[in-house]
Design a protein around this motif. Structure first.
Motif, PDB file in Angstrom:
ATOM      1  N   ALA A 161       8.735  -0.172 -20.585  1.00  0.00           N
ATOM      2  CA  ALA A 161       8.976  -0.693 -21.939  1.00  0.00           C
ATOM      3  C   ALA A 161       7.702  -1.423 -22.368  1.00  0.00           C
ATOM      4  CB  ALA A 161      10.176  -1.641 -21.949  1.00  0.00           C
ATOM      5  N   PRO A 162       7.527  -1.607 -23.673  1.00  0.00           N
ATOM      6  CA  PRO A 162       6.301  -2.273 -24.140  1.00  0.00           C
ATOM      7  C   PRO A 162       6.081  -3.665 -23.536  1.00  0.00           C
ATOM      8  CG  PRO A 162       7.444  -1.235 -25.966  1.00  0.00           C
ATOM      9  CD  PRO A 162       8.360  -1.132 -24.787  1.00  0.00           C
ATOM     10  N   ASP A 163       7.176  -4.367 -23.221  1.00  0.00           N
ATOM     11  CA  ASP A 163       7.047  -5.730 -22.695  1.00  0.00           C
ATOM     12  C   ASP A 163       7.143  -5.784 -21.164  1.00  0.00           C
ATOM     13  OD1 ASP A 163       9.717  -5.005 -22.565  1.00  0.00           O
ATOM     14  OD2 ASP A 163      10.460  -6.999 -23.114  1.00  0.00           O
ATOM     15  N   ARG A 164       7.084  -4.620 -20.515  1.00  0.00           N
ATOM     16  CA  ARG A 164       7.141  -4.591 -19.056  1.00  0.00           C
ATOM     17  C   ARG A 164       5.835  -4.036 -18.489  1.00  0.00           C
ATOM     18  NH1 ARG A 164      12.353  -1.655 -16.942  1.00  0.00           N
ATOM     19  NH2 ARG A 164      11.427  -2.358 -14.955  1.00  0.00           N
ATOM     20  N   TRP A 165       5.499  -4.490 -17.296  1.00  0.00           N
ATOM     21  CA  TRP A 165       4.239  -4.079 -16.686  1.00  0.00           C
ATOM     22  C   TRP A 165       4.339  -2.701 -16.042  1.00  0.00           C
ATOM     23  CZ3 TRP A 165       2.641  -9.149 -13.644  1.00  0.00           C
ATOM     24  CH2 TRP A 165       2.206 -10.108 -14.571  1.00  0.00           C
ATOM     25  N   SER A 166       3.225  -1.998 -16.045  1.00  0.00           N
ATOM     26  CA  SER A 166       3.097  -0.740 -15.307  1.00  0.00           C
ATOM     27  C   SER A 166       2.836  -1.050 -13.830  1.00  0.00           C
ATOM     28  CB  SER A 166       1.929   0.066 -15.866  1.00  0.00           C
ATOM     29  OG  SER A 166       0.708  -0.643 -15.668  1.00  0.00           O
ATOM     30  N   VAL A 167       2.859   0.001 -13.004  1.00  0.00           N
ATOM     31  CA  VAL A 167       2.498  -0.180 -11.596  1.00  0.00           C
ATOM     32  C   VAL A 167       1.076  -0.730 -11.490  1.00  0.00           C
ATOM     33  CG1 VAL A 167       2.051   1.007  -9.415  1.00  0.00           C
ATOM     34  CG2 VAL A 167       4.066   1.619 -10.772  1.00  0.00           C
ATOM     35  N   ALA A 168       0.186  -0.218 -12.336  1.00  0.00           N
ATOM     36  CA  ALA A 168      -1.201  -0.691 -12.330  1.00  0.00           C
ATOM     37  C   ALA A 168      -1.273  -2.183 -12.633  1.00  0.00           C
ATOM     38  CB  ALA A 168      -2.021   0.091 -13.352  1.00  0.00           C
ATOM     39  N   GLU A 169      -0.493  -2.637 -13.588  1.00  0.00           N
ATOM     40  CA  GLU A 169      -0.535  -4.048 -13.985  1.00  0.00           C
ATOM     41  C   GLU A 169       0.087  -4.946 -12.916  1.00  0.00           C
ATOM     42  OE1 GLU A 169      -0.431  -3.858 -18.850  1.00  0.00           O
ATOM     43  OE2 GLU A 169       1.392  -3.326 -17.745  1.00  0.00           O
ATOM     44  N   LEU A 178       0.826  -1.214   0.000  1.00  0.00           N
ATOM     45  CA  LEU A 178       0.000   0.000   0.000  1.00  0.00           C
ATOM     46  C   LEU A 178       0.859   1.262   0.000  1.00  0.00           C
ATOM     47  CD1 LEU A 178      -2.875  -1.080   2.424  1.00  0.00           C
ATOM     48  CD2 LEU A 178      -2.875  -1.046  -0.081  1.00  0.00           C
ATOM     49  N   ARG A 179       1.993   1.222   0.688  1.00  0.00           N
ATOM     50  CA  ARG A 179       2.912   2.375   0.649  1.00  0.00           C
ATOM     51  C   ARG A 179       3.459   2.581  -0.760  1.00  0.00           C
ATOM     52  NH1 ARG A 179       5.048   0.334   5.530  1.00  0.00           N
ATOM     53  NH2 ARG A 179       6.810  -0.543   4.378  1.00  0.00           N
ATOM     54  N   SER A 180       3.737   1.496  -1.449  1.00  0.00           N
ATOM     55  CA  SER A 180       4.380   1.598  -2.766  1.00  0.00           C
ATOM     56  C   SER A 180       3.480   2.236  -3.814  1.00  0.00           C
ATOM     57  CB  SER A 180       4.834   0.214  -3.244  1.00  0.00           C
ATOM     58  OG  SER A 180       3.730  -0.573  -3.668  1.00  0.00           O
ATOM     59  N   ILE A 181       2.161   2.156  -3.624  1.00  0.00           N
ATOM     60  CA  ILE A 181       1.252   2.719  -4.632  1.00  0.00           C
ATOM     61  C   ILE A 181       0.567   3.999  -4.146  1.00  0.00           C
ATOM     62  CG2 ILE A 181       0.849   0.458  -5.678  1.00  0.00           C
ATOM     63  CD1 ILE A 181      -1.892   0.406  -4.295  1.00  0.00           C
ATOM     64  N   GLU A 222       8.626  -0.986  -7.173  1.00  0.00           N
ATOM     65  CA  GLU A 222       9.704  -0.046  -6.873  1.00  0.00           C
ATOM     66  C   GLU A 222      10.692   0.058  -8.033  1.00  0.00           C
ATOM     67  OE1 GLU A 222       9.662   2.034  -4.448  1.00  0.00           O
ATOM     68  OE2 GLU A 222       7.858   1.159  -3.562  1.00  0.00           O
ATOM     69  N   GLU A 223      10.887  -1.037  -8.755  1.00  0.00           N
ATOM     70  CA  GLU A 223      11.751  -1.004  -9.932  1.00  0.00           C
ATOM     71  C   GLU A 223      11.159  -0.099 -11.015  1.00  0.00           C
ATOM     72  OE1 GLU A 223      12.184  -5.059 -11.148  1.00  0.00           O
ATOM     73  OE2 GLU A 223      13.204  -5.661  -9.301  1.00  0.00           O
ATOM     74  N   VAL A 224       9.848  -0.191 -11.203  1.00  0.00           N
ATOM     75  CA  VAL A 224       9.178   0.670 -12.189  1.00  0.00           C
ATOM     76  C   VAL A 224       9.317   2.130 -11.771  1.00  0.00           C
ATOM     77  CG1 VAL A 224       6.969   1.290 -13.238  1.00  0.00           C
ATOM     78  CG2 VAL A 224       7.521  -1.131 -12.836  1.00  0.00           C
ATOM     79  N   LYS A 225       9.102   2.418 -10.517  1.00  0.00           N
ATOM     80  CA  LYS A 225       9.183   3.789 -10.028  1.00  0.00           C
ATOM     81  C   LYS A 225      10.613   4.347 -10.098  1.00  0.00           C
ATOM     82  CE  LYS A 225       6.987   4.465  -6.131  1.00  0.00           C
ATOM     83  NZ  LYS A 225       6.489   4.161  -4.757  1.00  0.00           N
ATOM     84  N   ALA A 226      11.593   3.457 -10.093  1.00  0.00           N
ATOM     85  CA  ALA A 226      12.992   3.879 -10.165  1.00  0.00           C
ATOM     86  C   ALA A 226      13.469   4.099 -11.608  1.00  0.00           C
ATOM     87  CB  ALA A 226      13.885   2.843  -9.485  1.00  0.00           C
ATOM     88  N   ASP A 227      12.628   3.765 -12.586  1.00  0.00           N
ATOM     89  CA  ASP A 227      13.012   3.947 -13.984  1.00  0.00           C
ATOM     90  C   ASP A 227      13.244   5.434 -14.247  1.00  0.00           C
ATOM     91  OD1 ASP A 227      12.163   4.507 -16.994  1.00  0.00           O
ATOM     92  OD2 ASP A 227      12.728   2.387 -16.849  1.00  0.00           O
ATOM     93  N   PRO A 228      14.306   5.771 -14.985  1.00  0.00           N
ATOM     94  CA  PRO A 228      14.619   7.193 -15.228  1.00  0.00           C
ATOM     95  C   PRO A 228      13.506   7.950 -15.958  1.00  0.00           C
ATOM     96  CG  PRO A 228      15.998   5.744 -16.578  1.00  0.00           C
ATOM     97  CD  PRO A 228      15.329   4.883 -15.575  1.00  0.00           C
ATOM     98  N   ASN A 229      12.661   7.242 -16.672  1.00  0.00           N
ATOM     99  CA  ASN A 229      11.566   7.898 -17.391  1.00  0.00           C
ATOM    100  C   ASN A 229      10.249   7.926 -16.618  1.00  0.00           C
ATOM    101  OD1 ASN A 229      13.120   8.436 -19.773  1.00  0.00           O
ATOM    102  ND2 ASN A 229      12.933   6.279 -20.330  1.00  0.00           N
ATOM    103  N   PHE A 230      10.278   7.427 -15.389  1.00  0.00           N
ATOM    104  CA  PHE A 230       9.051   7.423 -14.588  1.00  0.00           C
ATOM    105  C   PHE A 230       8.594   8.866 -14.411  1.00  0.00           C
ATOM    106  CE2 PHE A 230       6.726   7.210 -10.476  1.00  0.00           C
ATOM    107  CZ  PHE A 230       5.803   6.219 -10.820  1.00  0.00           C
ATOM    108  N   PRO A 231       7.315   9.165 -14.676  1.00  0.00           N
ATOM    109  CA  PRO A 231       6.827  10.553 -14.596  1.00  0.00           C
ATOM    110  C   PRO A 231       7.085  11.182 -13.226  1.00  0.00           C
ATOM    111  CG  PRO A 231       5.203   9.145 -15.653  1.00  0.00           C
ATOM    112  CD  PRO A 231       6.256   8.217 -15.102  1.00  0.00           C
TER     113      PRO A 231
END
Length: 217
Positions: free
Chosen positions: A73-81, A57-60, A206-215
């Motif tokens: 990336a197209p083949d990677r999941w979003s936080v939502a997914e 719950l903290r992560s989202i 957390e990996e998705v959120k650490a991506d340099p392109n994360f909004p």
């Protein structure tokens, strides 16, 4: 003569009393109480479930819609997914335990096959150094339209899981189900797997959120 009869009657009563006590003890030994989880097992599972609940719950928390839907990336999941995968896995695995594994006959002879796997589950499953493909029925398909709906579904499922562990008197250690990687697991270990699985995918968030392109917002 009266004294001898009194002594005989007293001795007879003593023999009968001892005999009945012996029978009662034997009957008790022949019908042992049903096996259930120990206080330590309940506490360990509940502590892990609460900790991984809080971490997810903290992560989202506080994400914008753009951050929620961002895909590295197209083949990677979003936080939502990833979150959807966690939520649907939670309810699916609990249902598997309650309606399949616990409905099968108890088989204590399989305990040796599951021995020692509690620690393996809690240490190895969250390890993100080894990737794995989710089965089709656990892949995200946009089951919930909003983050709030998904979060509620997860919290309802997690509460059900914790209530089950807190209150069940069933012999979770004597019912089993096969895992495709870990082999034979008992029903208690499948509950631990729910917690370890959510920890694994919270790390993925957390990996998705650490991506340099994360909004940024």
């Amino acid at each position: 003569m009266k004294i001898q009869l009194a002594k005989f009657a007293a001795a007879l009563c003593l023999v009968l009393t001892l005999t009945l006590a012996s029978v009662a003890q034997t009957a008790g030994a022949a019908a042992p109480a049903a096996t259930t989880l120990s206080a330590e097992e309940r506490a360990a599972a509940l502590t892990s479930l609460q900790a991984t609940d809080d971490a997810f719950l903290r992560s989202i928390a506080g994400l914008s819609e753009k951050q929620w839907r961002f895909k590295p990336a197209p083949d990677r999941w979003s936080v939502a997914e990833v979150s959807e995968h966690i939520a649907v896995s939670e309810s699916s695995l609990l249902a598997l335990v309650q309606t399949k594994f616990m409905m099968s006959p108890a088989d204590p002879s399989k305990r040796a096959e599951a021995a020692g796997k509690d620690q393996i589950i809690m240490e190895k499953v969250p390890d993100r150094s080894h990737k794995a493909q989710a089965p089709e029925f656990l892949k995200p398909t946009n089951r919930w339209a909003t983050e709030a709906e998904l979060t509620k579904a997860f919290e309802d499922s997690r509460k059900a899981t914790m209530d089950y562990i807190r209150t069940t008197n069933e012999d979770l250690r004597d019912h089993f189900g096969p895992h495709p990687v870990l082999g034979t697991l008992d029903a208690y270990q499948w509950i631990l797997l729910i917690s370890a699985h959510s920890e694994r995918h919270t790390k993925q968030i957390e990996e998705v959120k650490a991506d340099p392109n994360f909004p940024k917002e």
